[in-house]
Each structure stands twice: as structure tokens, then as C-alpha cells.
Design an enzyme around this catalytic site. Structure first.
Site, PDB file in Angstrom:
ATOM      1  CE  LYS A 152      73.457  18.557  45.202  1.00  0.00           C
ATOM      2  NZ  LYS A 152      73.497  19.968  44.775  1.00  0.00           N
ATOM      3  CD  GLU A 202      74.337  28.746  48.127  1.00  0.00           C
ATOM      4  OE1 GLU A 202      73.420  28.320  47.425  1.00  0.00           O
ATOM      5  OE2 GLU A 202      75.171  27.990  48.680  1.00  0.00           O
TER       6      GLU A 202
END
Length: 398
Positions: A152, A202
Site C-alpha cells: 500500500k 481523524e
């Protein structure tokens, strides 16, 4: 959390939750430090102690600065500011001379009053890189993942906005804060004429006493103005194999980073959804109990940063890929913003949905998590959707 100093600017409201938080929002001026979280609203002025740059870890330098503030007679000092994505670069952290605090913005009924709409501005918008170049970078990363080089990477792009007149930071902050009052809204100086401003959804990590909370987000879908379509997108995100895998990688990294510091750690087996005004996100709330009380919130944040949600995995390879692919310095984007006190408590947030403002210019940032199942067009569209938070706050469109 105690204040270092308190300044009264108006008569106290009839109820502490009515007008207390929004009055700090209204009092913000460029150069001040504003931070709103689900626990507090903070407005700081001046600098009593600056956290110095150096080779030692930033959490150690912050701890020493707070100790110096206590030794100088400051009661319950608090550090506020921002740390870049590259944690070895200079940070913008200080103990303010004057700190005003209030309850959370979301608890203030007056936050429901709409901010003034942005006036007409002839913005010149320059994407860096161009969308098709960004999509090509995504395609290249996907090809390398299929070859097994890494699993990723988070690739970002920017929009450079230029206005004929200086950027109106207070008005922009009003629109960001009132649009998502339950999130994390900030305006923090990062240089003599630069301000980092944003509304992040977040939480990287918070600490209150021995209780630790982290809330990793990974896997996203844009909201829709049509209710039925909005619900369909949310439901599809909860079942998306690609997004669930991406999310699980991040949650596992958070688990591994926090476990050495905690005597207990609870990690839900499946994510839930959270929403902002523009996006749906897969969300997992990780909770724990510190094994020892001498680990600060910032120490935990440094152990977590950068998570695969903003960098990728393996971390070293992902960093190299984004350095090769992104034609700009991230600066404070995907770094950390927040506060910490001399007891080790604090809240540190992932610096996303943000921009850096300097005089007549704004640089907006948005990134997407790229995995082997990613499609270049979809990831480019996701970053465009994430830009909407800021574009709407300044009255600009792609």
C-alpha cells in the site's frame, strides 16, 4: 484541562455551553492558534516558550519545554501546534503566553448558526500534479504492487489557489468549524506569514489519565446530496472488499504500535462509519489502558506516526514511493496537530483536509490510499471529493 491564563472578553453567558465555544471561534485573528476538538475549544495568543528544533525526538523536546514552563512558574502549561509529515523537519510547537479554553464547539448551540457564504473571488487554480499525471502515478504504483514490491502507498496531490486579495482566514475558519463542529478544526501559524488551516476527521491518539483512544480512518466514499444515493454509498463502503482490506492494514498497525505501551487494548473486529460534510469513512475506535503513567499522548502519537493511512506499508518502501511520485513537499500535510500538557494528557490529530495559507495563496492537499485493487480514475475522483471540504469554504470549484 486548566488554562495557563484567562482573558475575559465579554459577560459570561447564561449557560456555560451557550456562546462559550463560538466566542473563541469569533475571536480568532491571524497569528493566533485555534484548535477545536470533541473535548475542548482552545484559543492561544503569544509565545511563552518555544519548542526548539533539534536531533532529539520531538516528544522529549516538548516534555523539556513544558518542564521549563513549570519551572518558570507557569501553572498547567500546554503545548499547541503542528508537526510535519517528516518528523525530523522543524515543528511549529509552543507554550502560549495566553490560553483561553471553552467546552467543545459541538456543545454550543450557537455553532448551528451558519457562517457567511464566501463572497465572489476570482481564484486561479493550478493542480500539482495534473489529474492525468496523478492517475498515471496511481497506475504505476498498482503495477509495482502486483509485482510484490509493497502492499500500500498513500499518494497525494495538491491544488494551488491564488486570489487577487489576501486570504480571509477568520471567515474560512468559521465555515470549516460550523460545517463539521464535531470534528477537529485548526488554524495554526507555521511561519511568519503562513497558517495551517483545516478540519480533520481523524484522531491519531488521545490520552486522559491512563485511558488511551485512537481512531484510525481508512477507506472512503464521497457523500451525495441525494439521500438514497448517500445511504447506498455508505452501505457499499461497509461491504467493499478493497476498502475493508485497506482499513484492516491500518488498524493492525495501530494495534501493533500501541500494544507495547498498554496493559489492556480493545480493537473491534469490524469498522463502523463516520461522516463529514463531504465524505464517508470506515472508522475503528481503539481503546486502551496505559501500562505506565509516564508515556505522554505525544509519545504515543510519535509511535503511531506515520500510519499506513497516510503513508503506506511497508513504511520505508512507501515513503520512498511517495517521494519519487509526488512533485511537492508535503510539509505539514499528513503530519500531526494538537495539544499536550505537562501531565502527559493531550489530543493529537492527523493533519488532513487542510491547506497552508500565505498572503494571497492557498495550497490544498488530498490523498488516497492505493492498494493492488485500486483504479486510477476512482482514486483521482476520491481526491477531488476530499478537496471539496476546502473548496466550498473558499467559494471555489474544480
Amino acid at each position: 484541562m486548566s488554562t495557563a491564563s484567562q482573558v475575559a472578553t465579554h459577560e459570561p453567558p447564561a449557560h456555560p455551553a451557550i456562546g462559550a465555544a463560538t466566542s473563541l471561534l469569533d475571536a480568532y485573528t491571524p497569528g493566533a492558534r485555534f484548535l477545536a476538538t470533541p473535548r475542548h475549544t482552545l484559543l492561544a495568543h503569544g509565545t511563552a516558550h518555544q519548542v526548539p528544533h533539534g536531533e532529539r525526538p520531538v516528544d522529549e523536546r516538548v516534555a523539556d519545554t513544558l518542564a521549563d514552563a513549570v519551572a518558570a512558574g507557569q501553572k498547567s502549561p500546554v503545548v499547541i501546534g503542528a508537526i510535519p509529515f517528516d518528523h525530523t523537519a522543524p515543528a511549529a510547537l509552543s507554550v502560549p503566553a495566553v490560553l483561553r479554553t471553552a467546552p467543545p464547539l459541538a456543545s454550543d448551540p450557537l455553532v448551528a448558526l451558519p457562517a457567511a457564504a464566501p463572497g465572489p473571488v476570482d481564484w486561479h487554480i493550478r493542480p500539482v500534479p495534473e489529474p492525468e499525471v496523478y492517475a498515471a502515478g496511481v497506475a504505476s504504483a498498482v503495477e509495482r504492487m502486483w509485482r510484490g514490491e509493497f502492499s500500500k502507498v498513500v499518494l497525494a496531490r495538491t491544488l494551488e489557489l491564488t486570489s487577487p486579495s489576501p486570504v480571509d482566514l477568520p471567515a474560512m475558519l468559521q465555515r470549516l468549524a460550523r460545517r463539521d463542529p464535531s470534528g477537529y478544526t485548526f488554524a495554526l501559524p507555521t511561519g511568519p506569514t503562513r497558517t495551517l488551516i483545516g478540519a480533520s476527521p481523524e484522531l491519531l491518539v488521545s490520552r486522559r489519565g491512563q485511558r488511551v483512544v485512537a481512531n484510525p480512518l481508512a477507506g472512503s466514499a464521497p457523500r451525495s446530496a441525494d439521500l438514497a444515493e448517500d445511504v447506498r454509498r455508505a452501505a457499499a463502503l461497509l461491504e467493499s472488499v478493497k476498502d475493508l482490506h485497506e482499513h484492516a492494514v491500518v488498524v493492525d498497525a495501530v494495534h501493533q504500535a500501541l500494544a507495547p505501551h498498554c496493559s489492556e487494548l480493545t480493537v473491534p473486529s469490524r469498522p463502523t462509519l463516520i461522516r463529514t460534510a463531504t465524505m464517508w469513512h470506515l472508522s475503528t475506535t481503539v481503546t486502551g489502558t496505559l501500562a505506565t503513567p509516564d508515556v505522554s499522548a505525544l509519545t504515543l502519537a510519535c509511535a503511531l506516526h506515520p500510519t499506513p493511512a497516510v503513508c503506506g506499508t511497508p513504511t520505508t518502501t512507501a515513503r520512498q514511493i511517495l517521494t519519487e511520485t509526488e512533485p511537492f513537499d508535503r510539509g505539514y500535510f499528513t503530519g500531526i496537530v494538537g495539544w499536550g500538557d505537562d501531565r502527559g494528557d493531550g489530543e493529537w490529530v492527523v493533519t488532513i483536509r487542510c491547506a497552508e495559507a500565505e498572503e494571497r495563496t492557498l495550497r490544498l492537499y488530498a490523498g488516497a490510499g492505493i492498494v493492488a485493487a485500486s483504479e486510477p480514475e476512482a482514486e483521482t475522483a476520491e481526491t477531488a471529493a476530499k478537496f471539496r471540504t476546502f473548496l466550498s469554504a473558499v467559494g471555489a470549484e474544480l
